[in-house]
Design a protein around this motif. Sequence first.
Motif, PDB file in Angstrom:
ATOM      1  N   LEU A   1     -23.968  19.658  94.938  1.00  0.00           N
ATOM      2  CA  LEU A   1     -23.377  20.445  93.863  1.00  0.00           C
ATOM      3  C   LEU A   1     -21.877  19.858  93.811  1.00  0.00           C
ATOM      4  O   LEU A   1     -21.071  19.745  94.484  1.00  0.00           O
ATOM      5  CB  LEU A   1     -23.232  21.967  94.558  1.00  0.00           C
TER       6      LEU A   1
ATOM      7  N   ARG B   1      -7.664  31.075  86.498  1.00  0.00           N
ATOM      8  CA  ARG B   1      -7.786  32.711  86.820  1.00  0.00           C
ATOM      9  C   ARG B   1      -6.739  33.197  87.544  1.00  0.00           C
ATOM     10  O   ARG B   1      -6.275  34.058  87.577  1.00  0.00           O
ATOM     11  CB  ARG B   1      -9.178  32.992  87.480  1.00  0.00           C
TER      12      ARG B   1
ATOM     13  N   ARG C   1     -16.574  42.431  93.005  1.00  0.00           N
ATOM     14  CA  ARG C   1     -17.953  42.649  93.775  1.00  0.00           C
ATOM     15  C   ARG C   1     -18.202  44.091  94.199  1.00  0.00           C
ATOM     16  O   ARG C   1     -19.386  44.538  94.011  1.00  0.00           O
ATOM     17  CB  ARG C   1     -17.828  41.836  95.128  1.00  0.00           C
ATOM     18  N   TRP C   2     -17.152  44.897  94.442  1.00  0.00           N
ATOM     19  CA  TRP C   2     -17.235  46.144  94.877  1.00  0.00           C
ATOM     20  C   TRP C   2     -16.092  46.899  94.204  1.00  0.00           C
ATOM     21  O   TRP C   2     -14.897  46.974  94.312  1.00  0.00           O
ATOM     22  CB  TRP C   2     -16.816  46.292  96.337  1.00  0.00           C
ATOM     23  N   ARG C   3     -16.630  47.878  93.345  1.00  0.00           N
ATOM     24  CA  ARG C   3     -15.730  48.540  92.103  1.00  0.00           C
ATOM     25  C   ARG C   3     -15.071  49.752  92.503  1.00  0.00           C
ATOM     26  O   ARG C   3     -14.414  50.418  91.883  1.00  0.00           O
ATOM     27  CB  ARG C   3     -16.535  49.037  90.985  1.00  0.00           C
ATOM     28  N   ASP C   4     -15.224  50.220  93.836  1.00  0.00           N
ATOM     29  CA  ASP C   4     -14.422  51.028  94.592  1.00  0.00           C
ATOM     30  C   ASP C   4     -13.169  50.521  95.298  1.00  0.00           C
ATOM     31  O   ASP C   4     -12.296  51.340  95.831  1.00  0.00           O
ATOM     32  CB  ASP C   4     -15.234  52.191  95.316  1.00  0.00           C
TER      33      ASP C   4
ATOM     34  N   LYS D   1     -29.353  26.920  88.195  1.00  0.00           N
ATOM     35  CA  LYS D   1     -28.888  28.190  88.118  1.00  0.00           C
ATOM     36  C   LYS D   1     -29.931  29.383  88.268  1.00  0.00           C
ATOM     37  O   LYS D   1     -30.704  29.340  87.184  1.00  0.00           O
ATOM     38  CB  LYS D   1     -27.993  28.281  86.919  1.00  0.00           C
TER      39      LYS D   1
ATOM     40  N   PHE E   1     -29.681  33.810  88.933  1.00  0.00           N
ATOM     41  CA  PHE E   1     -28.949  34.924  89.063  1.00  0.00           C
ATOM     42  C   PHE E   1     -29.924  36.011  89.693  1.00  0.00           C
ATOM     43  O   PHE E   1     -31.007  36.001  89.604  1.00  0.00           O
ATOM     44  CB  PHE E   1     -28.668  35.439  87.805  1.00  0.00           C
TER      45      PHE E   1
ATOM     46  N   ARG F   1     -22.519  48.589  93.689  1.00  0.00           N
ATOM     47  CA  ARG F   1     -21.353  47.709  93.692  1.00  0.00           C
ATOM     48  C   ARG F   1     -20.159  48.588  94.114  1.00  0.00           C
ATOM     49  O   ARG F   1     -19.309  48.632  93.632  1.00  0.00           O
ATOM     50  CB  ARG F   1     -21.268  47.030  92.234  1.00  0.00           C
ATOM     51  N   THR F   2     -20.289  49.051  95.296  1.00  0.00           N
ATOM     52  CA  THR F   2     -19.258  49.810  95.822  1.00  0.00           C
ATOM     53  C   THR F   2     -19.233  49.366  97.276  1.00  0.00           C
ATOM     54  O   THR F   2     -20.361  48.692  97.867  1.00  0.00           O
ATOM     55  CB  THR F   2     -19.444  51.255  96.001  1.00  0.00           C
ATOM     56  N   VAL F   3     -18.205  49.563  98.116  1.00  0.00           N
ATOM     57  CA  VAL F   3     -17.858  49.236  99.663  1.00  0.00           C
ATOM     58  C   VAL F   3     -19.109  49.870 100.376  1.00  0.00           C
ATOM     59  O   VAL F   3     -19.786  49.242 101.171  1.00  0.00           O
ATOM     60  CB  VAL F   3     -16.451  49.342  99.985  1.00  0.00           C
ATOM     61  N   ARG F   4     -19.094  51.310  99.887  1.00  0.00           N
ATOM     62  CA  ARG F   4     -20.118  52.068 100.789  1.00  0.00           C
ATOM     63  C   ARG F   4     -21.446  51.619 100.480  1.00  0.00           C
ATOM     64  O   ARG F   4     -22.513  51.328 101.559  1.00  0.00           O
ATOM     65  CB  ARG F   4     -20.237  53.372 100.201  1.00  0.00           C
TER      66      ARG F   4
ATOM     67  N   ILE G   1     -17.030  27.219  83.668  1.00  0.00           N
ATOM     68  CA  ILE G   1     -16.956  28.874  83.585  1.00  0.00           C
ATOM     69  C   ILE G   1     -17.775  29.208  84.738  1.00  0.00           C
ATOM     70  O   ILE G   1     -17.292  29.910  85.643  1.00  0.00           O
ATOM     71  CB  ILE G   1     -17.111  29.437  82.387  1.00  0.00           C
ATOM     72  N   TYR G   2     -18.967  28.896  84.894  1.00  0.00           N
ATOM     73  CA  TYR G   2     -19.983  29.138  85.835  1.00  0.00           C
ATOM     74  C   TYR G   2     -19.986  27.874  86.849  1.00  0.00           C
ATOM     75  O   TYR G   2     -19.924  26.678  86.425  1.00  0.00           O
ATOM     76  CB  TYR G   2     -21.422  29.448  85.381  1.00  0.00           C
ATOM     77  N   ALA G   3     -20.340  28.156  88.177  1.00  0.00           N
ATOM     78  CA  ALA G   3     -20.590  27.119  89.037  1.00  0.00           C
ATOM     79  C   ALA G   3     -22.204  26.940  89.259  1.00  0.00           C
ATOM     80  O   ALA G   3     -22.937  28.095  89.085  1.00  0.00           O
ATOM     81  CB  ALA G   3     -20.189  27.217  90.320  1.00  0.00           C
ATOM     82  N   ALA G   4     -22.870  25.624  89.201  1.00  0.00           N
ATOM     83  CA  ALA G   4     -24.130  25.584  89.410  1.00  0.00           C
ATOM     84  C   ALA G   4     -24.419  25.685  90.585  1.00  0.00           C
ATOM     85  O   ALA G   4     -23.866  25.442  91.608  1.00  0.00           O
ATOM     86  CB  ALA G   4     -24.432  24.077  88.798  1.00  0.00           C
ATOM     87  N   ASP G   5     -25.736  26.495  90.676  1.00  0.00           N
ATOM     88  CA  ASP G   5     -26.289  26.302  92.282  1.00  0.00           C
ATOM     89  C   ASP G   5     -26.687  24.971  92.942  1.00  0.00           C
ATOM     90  O   ASP G   5     -26.674  24.679  94.224  1.00  0.00           O
ATOM     91  CB  ASP G   5     -27.730  27.201  92.388  1.00  0.00           C
TER      92      ASP G   5
END
Lengths: 260, 246
Positions: free
Chosen positions: A4, A105, A168-171, B11, B13, B21-24, B75-79
């Motif tokens: 890569l 960024r 990654r984590w929206r909280d 690539k 996804f 998408r939370t820590v919990r 902008i994206y990274a290839a796998d």
Amino acid sequence: MATLALTAPPPRLDARGLIWTLVRTDFKVRYHRTWLGFLWALLKPISLLLVLLTVFSSVFPGAPNFRLNLVLSLFLWDFFAESTKSGVISLHQKGYLITKTRLPRWIVVVTSISNPLITLGVYSVLAILCVAGRPPSLGGVLLFGVYLVHLCAIVIGISLAASVLFLRWRDVNQIWEVITSAGFFITPIVFPIGVLPERYHFLLYCWPPTPIIMFSRAALIDGAPATLRAHLCLAAMAFGILGAGILLYRRHAPRIAEHL
Amino acid sequence: MNAIEAEGVTKAFEIPHASRRTVRGALLGYFRPLPRERLQVLDGVSLEVRQGEALGIMGRNGCGKSTLLKILSGIYAADAGAVRVRTHVTPVLELGVGWNPELDAVDNILLLGTVMGLSLAEARAAVDRVLDFAELSRFANLELKHYSSGMASRLAYAVAFLSVRETLILDEIFAVGDAGFRARCEEHFRKLRAAGHTVVLVSHTADYVERFCDRALLIEGGKVAREGGGAEVARAYLELTRPAAP
């Protein structure tokens, strides 16, 4: 194929021009057409200061320089809390740029603290004028400048790390708000550190705003700067946080656009 | 010399069946992992773009064209796979990206110009030329929120074309403005080509690929299904997208 590689010349970039434009844009948009403009940013900590002065002056009537200490501490705290709050969501807020352009960024994260930094600049002048009745030494003012650099390093380190984690984590921003809300009360802002037993002082100094605030008070107000060893510990903490933030950011940076 | 080389670019996804998408959610995920869908967007795509060449990329929606452009743009990274970009790239993946509707045209030109790689001095010097090209000099101090979509697109086009470095990567942005403005954009595009700029152009419009591209690729299912002259690939694309006879 397991390899890569992306080899591209770095974007030919006028980083200073880009930073200036992003800062100017954020400033203009934030205070655009508001009745008091930039004064809004100053009013928030001033109103809090007035309330705290009224309430806690009677709680700690014998504390030396209580008012000056409160003014200085509150402004430093306000910068820490506001800039990290902006930093956490900075990449997400500028997602429309990050997913479509080759903008570096990290610049987005660093410029997100510009508005709180401008406010801190104004307050620092006010704070130095406040102690003008007992003029601080030139050495004290210079040391204060050094502490501000350390504070910026801490804020940028936290912002870099938290901004990529937030994608990654929206909280993460809510967790950070809880931490800063609790942090306000464990930082010796409204109470003199002496009211707590000395065995707890080390723990308080592990919370980054505490040494910044205590050392700034010592340099500007008490005229008795902290020891060399204490300064080395502060530098290790500040640049350790910055280094950890950069490492975490670099680890997650290649996938930032995908998490937006 | 090749301006861009890509070899076996892959690539995918990972899309979870439910969002955590939370820590919990992340902590819970250690104990109860959610099933995930693997969406293979690009599967071993290789291409070369010579310096000064215009390469068209065509394909149906969802075939991986935009992802490929984002990988080529950094902008994206290839796998997996290798991408070598030897020139400075200006990606124009969306017109007007970064506009701030609360600011006027001049401020937006400075903002977008610096974001796209111009120095602040270059962006300042270009303000009048941009407004002139977009025929918006009269509205220079009008906030963008008061612009019609056509006016905003013209302004975005003017900034995008002005910011071009050696290689221009375009994602389906030609259908802008009235016939007169489109003709001027096409003229400007030809001038860029004549000046030796390298172009990678994604489009669903066969006519553009035929007229503007030296070569083209047809992407289907994340792979290069066909490679050839612009006209040849455009015909193959039309064939592929023709509705099946009832």
